[in-house]
Design a protein around this motif. Structure first.
Motif, PDB file in Angstrom:
ATOM      1  N   PRO A 127      35.627  44.063  49.653  1.00  0.00           N
ATOM      2  CA  PRO A 127      34.843  42.850  49.912  1.00  0.00           C
ATOM      3  C   PRO A 127      33.761  42.547  48.885  1.00  0.00           C
ATOM      4  CG  PRO A 127      34.182  44.619  51.392  1.00  0.00           C
ATOM      5  CD  PRO A 127      35.389  45.112  50.660  1.00  0.00           C
ATOM      6  N   ARG A 128      33.457  43.490  47.964  1.00  0.00           N
ATOM      7  CA  ARG A 128      32.432  43.182  46.964  1.00  0.00           C
ATOM      8  C   ARG A 128      33.020  42.529  45.719  1.00  0.00           C
ATOM      9  NH1 ARG A 128      27.507  45.313  46.649  1.00  0.00           N
ATOM     10  NH2 ARG A 128      27.766  46.433  44.671  1.00  0.00           N
ATOM     11  N   TYR A 129      34.326  42.332  45.739  1.00  0.00           N
ATOM     12  CA  TYR A 129      35.026  41.670  44.646  1.00  0.00           C
ATOM     13  C   TYR A 129      36.005  40.651  45.230  1.00  0.00           C
ATOM     14  CZ  TYR A 129      33.385  45.660  41.856  1.00  0.00           C
ATOM     15  OH  TYR A 129      32.615  46.622  41.234  1.00  0.00           O
ATOM     16  N   VAL A 130      36.280  39.623  44.460  1.00  0.00           N
ATOM     17  CA  VAL A 130      37.300  38.633  44.803  1.00  0.00           C
ATOM     18  C   VAL A 130      38.385  38.699  43.740  1.00  0.00           C
ATOM     19  CG1 VAL A 130      37.784  36.152  44.969  1.00  0.00           C
ATOM     20  CG2 VAL A 130      35.717  37.108  46.031  1.00  0.00           C
ATOM     21  N   PHE A 131      39.639  38.688  44.153  1.00  0.00           N
ATOM     22  CA  PHE A 131      40.736  38.648  43.188  1.00  0.00           C
ATOM     23  C   PHE A 131      40.858  37.213  42.673  1.00  0.00           C
ATOM     24  CE2 PHE A 131      45.216  38.420  41.856  1.00  0.00           C
ATOM     25  CZ  PHE A 131      45.215  39.446  40.930  1.00  0.00           C
ATOM     26  N   ASN A 132      40.555  37.037  41.399  1.00  0.00           N
ATOM     27  CA  ASN A 132      40.354  35.722  40.792  1.00  0.00           C
ATOM     28  C   ASN A 132      41.344  35.559  39.643  1.00  0.00           C
ATOM     29  OD1 ASN A 132      39.369  33.465  39.429  1.00  0.00           O
ATOM     30  ND2 ASN A 132      37.529  34.508  38.693  1.00  0.00           N
ATOM     31  N   THR A 133      42.216  34.579  39.747  1.00  0.00           N
ATOM     32  CA  THR A 133      43.244  34.430  38.728  1.00  0.00           C
ATOM     33  C   THR A 133      43.444  32.976  38.357  1.00  0.00           C
ATOM     34  OG1 THR A 133      45.514  35.077  38.154  1.00  0.00           O
ATOM     35  CG2 THR A 133      45.154  34.228  40.372  1.00  0.00           C
ATOM     36  N   ASP A 178      24.641  40.738  47.864  1.00  0.00           N
ATOM     37  CA  ASP A 178      25.469  40.270  48.973  1.00  0.00           C
ATOM     38  C   ASP A 178      26.467  39.206  48.539  1.00  0.00           C
ATOM     39  OD1 ASP A 178      23.567  38.365  48.456  1.00  0.00           O
ATOM     40  OD2 ASP A 178      23.168  37.879  50.556  1.00  0.00           O
ATOM     41  N   LYS A 179      26.633  39.012  47.217  1.00  0.00           N
ATOM     42  CA  LYS A 179      27.572  38.025  46.695  1.00  0.00           C
ATOM     43  C   LYS A 179      28.673  38.746  45.917  1.00  0.00           C
ATOM     44  CE  LYS A 179      23.768  34.704  46.071  1.00  0.00           C
ATOM     45  NZ  LYS A 179      24.066  33.805  47.201  1.00  0.00           N
ATOM     46  N   PRO A 180      29.935  38.356  46.106  1.00  0.00           N
ATOM     47  CA  PRO A 180      31.020  39.069  45.423  1.00  0.00           C
ATOM     48  C   PRO A 180      31.152  38.682  43.955  1.00  0.00           C
ATOM     49  CG  PRO A 180      31.909  37.291  46.765  1.00  0.00           C
ATOM     50  CD  PRO A 180      30.432  37.347  47.050  1.00  0.00           C
ATOM     51  N   ALA A 181      31.726  39.582  43.178  1.00  0.00           N
ATOM     52  CA  ALA A 181      32.112  39.306  41.795  1.00  0.00           C
ATOM     53  C   ALA A 181      33.541  38.773  41.802  1.00  0.00           C
ATOM     54  CB  ALA A 181      32.028  40.577  40.951  1.00  0.00           C
ATOM     55  N   PHE A 182      33.744  37.618  41.161  1.00  0.00           N
ATOM     56  CA  PHE A 182      35.054  36.964  41.115  1.00  0.00           C
ATOM     57  C   PHE A 182      35.792  37.470  39.873  1.00  0.00           C
ATOM     58  CE2 PHE A 182      32.852  34.595  44.171  1.00  0.00           C
ATOM     59  CZ  PHE A 182      33.647  33.615  44.757  1.00  0.00           C
ATOM     60  N   VAL A 183      36.493  38.586  39.996  1.00  0.00           N
ATOM     61  CA  VAL A 183      37.014  39.291  38.820  1.00  0.00           C
ATOM     62  C   VAL A 183      38.440  38.869  38.490  1.00  0.00           C
ATOM     63  CG1 VAL A 183      35.466  41.253  39.087  1.00  0.00           C
ATOM     64  CG2 VAL A 183      37.673  41.281  40.247  1.00  0.00           C
ATOM     65  N   GLU A 184      38.686  38.662  37.188  1.00  0.00           N
ATOM     66  CA  GLU A 184      39.995  38.228  36.707  1.00  0.00           C
ATOM     67  C   GLU A 184      40.759  39.401  36.089  1.00  0.00           C
ATOM     68  OE1 GLU A 184      39.979  34.680  34.293  1.00  0.00           O
ATOM     69  OE2 GLU A 184      38.003  34.094  35.024  1.00  0.00           O
ATOM     70  N   PRO A 185      42.061  39.469  36.334  1.00  0.00           N
ATOM     71  CA  PRO A 185      42.887  40.471  35.654  1.00  0.00           C
ATOM     72  C   PRO A 185      43.257  40.002  34.257  1.00  0.00           C
ATOM     73  CG  PRO A 185      44.225  39.166  37.138  1.00  0.00           C
ATOM     74  CD  PRO A 185      42.809  38.666  37.286  1.00  0.00           C
ATOM     75  N   ASN A 186      44.002  40.822  33.549  1.00  0.00           N
ATOM     76  CA  ASN A 186      44.590  40.427  32.275  1.00  0.00           C
ATOM     77  C   ASN A 186      45.224  39.044  32.432  1.00  0.00           C
ATOM     78  OD1 ASN A 186      46.301  40.036  30.069  1.00  0.00           O
ATOM     79  ND2 ASN A 186      47.257  42.044  30.179  1.00  0.00           N
ATOM     80  N   LEU A 187      44.856  38.115  31.554  1.00  0.00           N
ATOM     81  CA  LEU A 187      45.268  36.735  31.756  1.00  0.00           C
ATOM     82  C   LEU A 187      46.774  36.540  31.749  1.00  0.00           C
ATOM     83  CD1 LEU A 187      45.759  34.243  29.188  1.00  0.00           C
ATOM     84  CD2 LEU A 187      44.342  36.023  28.209  1.00  0.00           C
ATOM     85  N   PHE A 188      47.532  37.458  31.170  1.00  0.00           N
ATOM     86  CA  PHE A 188      48.987  37.309  31.119  1.00  0.00           C
ATOM     87  C   PHE A 188      49.709  38.016  32.268  1.00  0.00           C
ATOM     88  CE2 PHE A 188      48.017  36.946  26.432  1.00  0.00           C
ATOM     89  CZ  PHE A 188      48.260  35.575  26.353  1.00  0.00           C
ATOM     90  N   TRP A 189      48.968  38.529  33.250  1.00  0.00           N
ATOM     91  CA  TRP A 189      49.606  39.326  34.295  1.00  0.00           C
ATOM     92  C   TRP A 189      50.615  38.503  35.097  1.00  0.00           C
ATOM     93  CZ3 TRP A 189      49.643  39.387  39.756  1.00  0.00           C
ATOM     94  CH2 TRP A 189      48.959  38.336  40.357  1.00  0.00           C
ATOM     95  N   ASN A 190      50.357  37.187  35.271  1.00  0.00           N
ATOM     96  CA  ASN A 190      51.260  36.347  36.063  1.00  0.00           C
ATOM     97  C   ASN A 190      51.823  35.196  35.251  1.00  0.00           C
ATOM     98  OD1 ASN A 190      48.823  35.005  35.856  1.00  0.00           O
ATOM     99  ND2 ASN A 190      48.873  34.157  37.925  1.00  0.00           N
ATOM    100  N   ALA A 191      51.928  35.371  33.915  1.00  0.00           N
ATOM    101  CA  ALA A 191      52.517  34.337  33.074  1.00  0.00           C
ATOM    102  C   ALA A 191      53.961  34.081  33.516  1.00  0.00           C
ATOM    103  CB  ALA A 191      52.481  34.757  31.604  1.00  0.00           C
ATOM    104  N   ASN A 192      54.368  32.807  33.501  1.00  0.00           N
ATOM    105  CA  ASN A 192      55.729  32.518  33.964  1.00  0.00           C
ATOM    106  C   ASN A 192      56.724  32.409  32.810  1.00  0.00           C
ATOM    107  OD1 ASN A 192      54.904  29.998  32.985  1.00  0.00           O
ATOM    108  ND2 ASN A 192      55.923  28.866  34.617  1.00  0.00           N
ATOM    109  N   LEU A 193      56.330  32.870  31.622  1.00  0.00           N
ATOM    110  CA  LEU A 193      57.250  33.076  30.511  1.00  0.00           C
ATOM    111  C   LEU A 193      57.433  34.577  30.337  1.00  0.00           C
ATOM    112  CD1 LEU A 193      56.001  30.444  27.899  1.00  0.00           C
ATOM    113  CD2 LEU A 193      58.158  30.393  29.163  1.00  0.00           C
ATOM    114  N   ASP A 194      58.644  35.054  30.417  1.00  0.00           N
ATOM    115  CA  ASP A 194      58.899  36.494  30.416  1.00  0.00           C
ATOM    116  C   ASP A 194      58.365  37.191  29.172  1.00  0.00           C
ATOM    117  OD1 ASP A 194      60.097  36.349  32.872  1.00  0.00           O
ATOM    118  OD2 ASP A 194      62.140  36.235  32.099  1.00  0.00           O
ATOM    119  N   PHE A 195      58.493  36.548  28.003  1.00  0.00           N
ATOM    120  CA  PHE A 195      58.036  37.203  26.778  1.00  0.00           C
ATOM    121  C   PHE A 195      56.517  37.264  26.692  1.00  0.00           C
ATOM    122  CE2 PHE A 195      58.580  32.723  25.524  1.00  0.00           C
ATOM    123  CZ  PHE A 195      57.353  32.446  24.943  1.00  0.00           C
ATOM    124  N   GLN A 196      55.827  36.512  27.548  1.00  0.00           N
ATOM    125  CA  GLN A 196      54.370  36.501  27.548  1.00  0.00           C
ATOM    126  C   GLN A 196      53.797  37.438  28.605  1.00  0.00           C
ATOM    127  OE1 GLN A 196      52.435  32.711  28.650  1.00  0.00           O
ATOM    128  NE2 GLN A 196      51.761  32.517  26.550  1.00  0.00           N
TER     129      GLN A 196
END
Length: 625
Positions: free
Chosen positions: A321-327, A288-306
């Motif tokens: 609801p069984r997952y949390v979008f965690n970034t 009954d507890k969600p998994a706090f899952v992270e995407p690829n760490l560079f998905w929202n990098a604010n340097l374009d080349f990264q």
């Protein structure tokens, strides 16, 4: 029989169990009231924490916001054996300070795979026992936690005594079995460059995602054993405060297969790993507890080349609801010292954090920013006051201060977040870097020249803040009975001797402007759901109850009375006994639009001033700003 919603079912189970205990003890249900100082809804609210309709909710169906810190980077060091603290007493001291100085109600609680499984298939139960005892200190202080098996650069055991850098994460036996080359990053100015440039790191990381030698399976088994241990050794009330698990910190492919894109890697390797972890959570009693899952760490990098495509786009509605979008979010432009000149400004990160909100909404779940921060010493530390203020501003609302009052309806969800980091040992470490007795690290965070801790111990051993208390101890809606429509907080934090005011009250609201003056203020708009449960806001220490003014459709008063049933506006202690306080706003009206201005500005407003401000705010709210 029709299925009850999970939240309602959890509350019914708790109430039934409470009545059964009372009956067994020979007392009536009315005699089983909480002790003085506790409010009737505390235990029920802690009984459930789930994701519903794209938001966190508690056992009373209130919209919950988590705010706090990572506890702590000490886990990445060897000086205390991969534990966050040297002792339970230190954990208790840190937890109380996190609540009273930092204003937090949540902690991302770091764990070490290397210390949990020092030899293959052999779990160190003494380590798990120590972790559980230290975690309990936070739970008993009324702080919700979500554990994280932390890793950076895969493992410290990839690095040798003369290395410029170090890592944390995987055990020594994993590295020894991999036969990796001697690590080298070449000319790397920042430790994060090792993620993509150090062949030892990239090859080991690649092997983990491809389960070479069954190392991913071993990690999943250790994680399940750890989760089972926590479920078995925490009391049910304590375990209710564990809100989920972060399976893997800052995932990256290491290297991609031929022709593979970052998005395809997320789809083919990262997401299946999360599904396996989710199954292990269920098997360990965390269903009954969600998994706090992270995407690829560079998905929202604010340097374009990264920047790399990702964000778990191909998981789609499978998150739910069984997952949390965690970034995470760090301003790499500001940290570089090259790509951003000057300081952060009003609305600097509105777009970046708006992207987080949009991605979570598209995935049908809630979002949390589990790491953000900025160096507090070094060549770019002068940016920290404005960078952190701009980040908190964007966490509170997707609107810059300049447009908030005219467009509150576009404010968006208030994001949950945990700042990096809360390390009471900052500046007092004794870490042998990569085991080298000639490289004893004491300064900052004692890890790859980082220094981001918001707290330290003074010479008396007491925790003190290293950042402006006005910035860290913030007003925020911790539990809303209904749906948050808009929120803003003007903290009036400082950059040196300059007070940063990015959300001034507009001249079109003269009564509000006069009441707020030069003080701090927050404004919450919400639509109630007909519940008798109160809406709660964390009340910073700078808002002394006797000097705090609240102007709301529920009433207008200067000086907050203690909670009693029937009072629409009141103050009460927060759970945990640390002395922190919460503002309670109670209305049973169904589906009504509510507003509440909270300020410590004018010291003694007249009744006429309060009523004029109330009428002005009511008209503003009714007209949508």
């Amino acid at each position: 029989m029709a299925k009850l919603p999970v939240r309602l079912l959890g509350v019914l189970i708790l109430v039934t169990a409470s009545l059964a205990v009372s009956a067994a003890a020979g007392v009536s249900s009315s005699a089983a009231e909480p002790p003085p100082g506790r409010l009737w809804f505390d235990d029920r609210a802690a009984a459930s924490f789930t994701v519903e309709d794209g938001r966190f909710v508690d056992g009373l169906g209130r919209e919950v916001v988590l705010r706090g810190y990572n506890v702590s980077g000490e886990t990445k060091l060897e000086e205390n054996g991969g534990l966050p603290f040297a002792s339970v007493a230190d954990a208790e001291k840190s937890a109380a300070a996190l609540r009273t100085l930092g204003g937090g109600n949540a902690a991302r609680f770091l764990l070490s795979w290397a210390h949990a499984e020092p030899a293959r298939g052999q779990i160190d139960h003494a380590y798990l026992a120590a972790v559980t005892a230290q975690m309990r200190a936070f739970l008993r202080a009324g702080i919700r936690v979500y554990p994280d098996f932390h890793q950076d650069l895969f493992s410290r055991h990839l690095f040798h005594g003369g290395s410029w850098y170090t890592g944390d994460g995987a055990p020594k036996w994993v590295v020894e079995a991999g036969g990796y080359p001697r690590e080298s990053c070449g000319i790397c100015l920042f430790w994060g460059q090792n993620i993509t440039q150090n062949q030892a790191v990239t090859r080991a990381t690649y092997d983990f995602w491809h389960n070479r030698g069954g190392i991913q399976d071993a990690f999943l088994t250790t994680a399940q054993t750890t989760m089972s241990y926590l479920a078995e050794h925490l009391t049910p009330a304590e375990f209710a405060g564990v809100v989920g698990f972060d399976p893997y910190n800052e995932p990256h492919a290491g290297t991609y297969d031929s022709g593979q894109s970052s998005r395809a890697w997320e789809r083919d390797l990262l997401w299946p790993f999360y599904e396996k972890f989710r199954a292990r959570m269920d098997a360990a009693g965390w269903h009954d507890k969600p998994a706090f899952v992270e995407p690829n760490l560079f998905w929202n990098a604010n340097l374009d080349f990264q920047k790399q495509e990702g964000g778990l786009l191909d998981a789609g509605s499978a998150l739910g609801p069984r997952y949390v979008f965690n970034t995470h979010f760090y301003d790499q432009k500001a940290i570089s010292g090259i790509f951003m000149w000057g300081k952060a400004k009003d609305g600097q990160y509105a777009g970046d954090f708006g992207t987080v909100r949009d991605r979570a909404a598209g995935a049908g779940t809630a979002a949390i920013v589990s790491e953000f921060g900025h160096p507090l010493t070094g060549t770019v530390s002068d940016k920290a006051p404005t960078v952190l203020k701009a980040m908190y501003q964007a966490i509170d609302s997707r609107q810059p201060g300049a447009s908030w009052w005219s467009r509150p309806q576009d404010s968006g969800a208030v994001l949950s977040s945990t700042q990096w980091q809360w390390d009471i040992y900052n500046g007092r470490h004794h870490e042998l870097m990569n085991g080298n007795p000639d490289k004893v690290l004491t300064a900052g965070d004692a890890w790859n020249d980082e220094d981001l801790s918001a707290v330290r111990l003074d010479d008396t051993g007491a925790p003190v803040l290293r950042q402006d208390a006005r910035l860290l101890d913030r007003l925020y809606p911790s539990a809303t009975a209904g749906r948050v429509l808009a929120f803003t907080y003007e903290d009036r934090s400082r950059d040196g001797s300059t007070t940063l005011t990015w959300n001034p009250v507009p001249a079109s609201l003269p009564h509000v402007r006069e009441l707020v003056g030069s003080g701090q203020y927050g404004l919450l708009l919400w639509r109630s759901d007909g519940s008798a449960s109160p809406t709660e806001l964390h009340l910073p220490a700078s808002f002394a109850p006797e000097r705090t003014t609240v102007v709301s459709d529920l009433g207008a008063l200067h000086g907050l009375p203690p909670y009693e049933a029937g009072k629409p506006i009141a103050v009460a202690p927060e759970p945990g006994g640390t002395g922190s306080r919460r503002l309670l706003l109670t209305s049973s009206a169904s589906s009504n639009l509510h507003f509440a201005l909270i300020t410590n500005g004018t010291t003694a407003p007249s009744p006429d001033a309060l009523q004029s401000t109330r009428a002005e705010l009511a008209a503003w709210a009714a007209n949508g700003g």
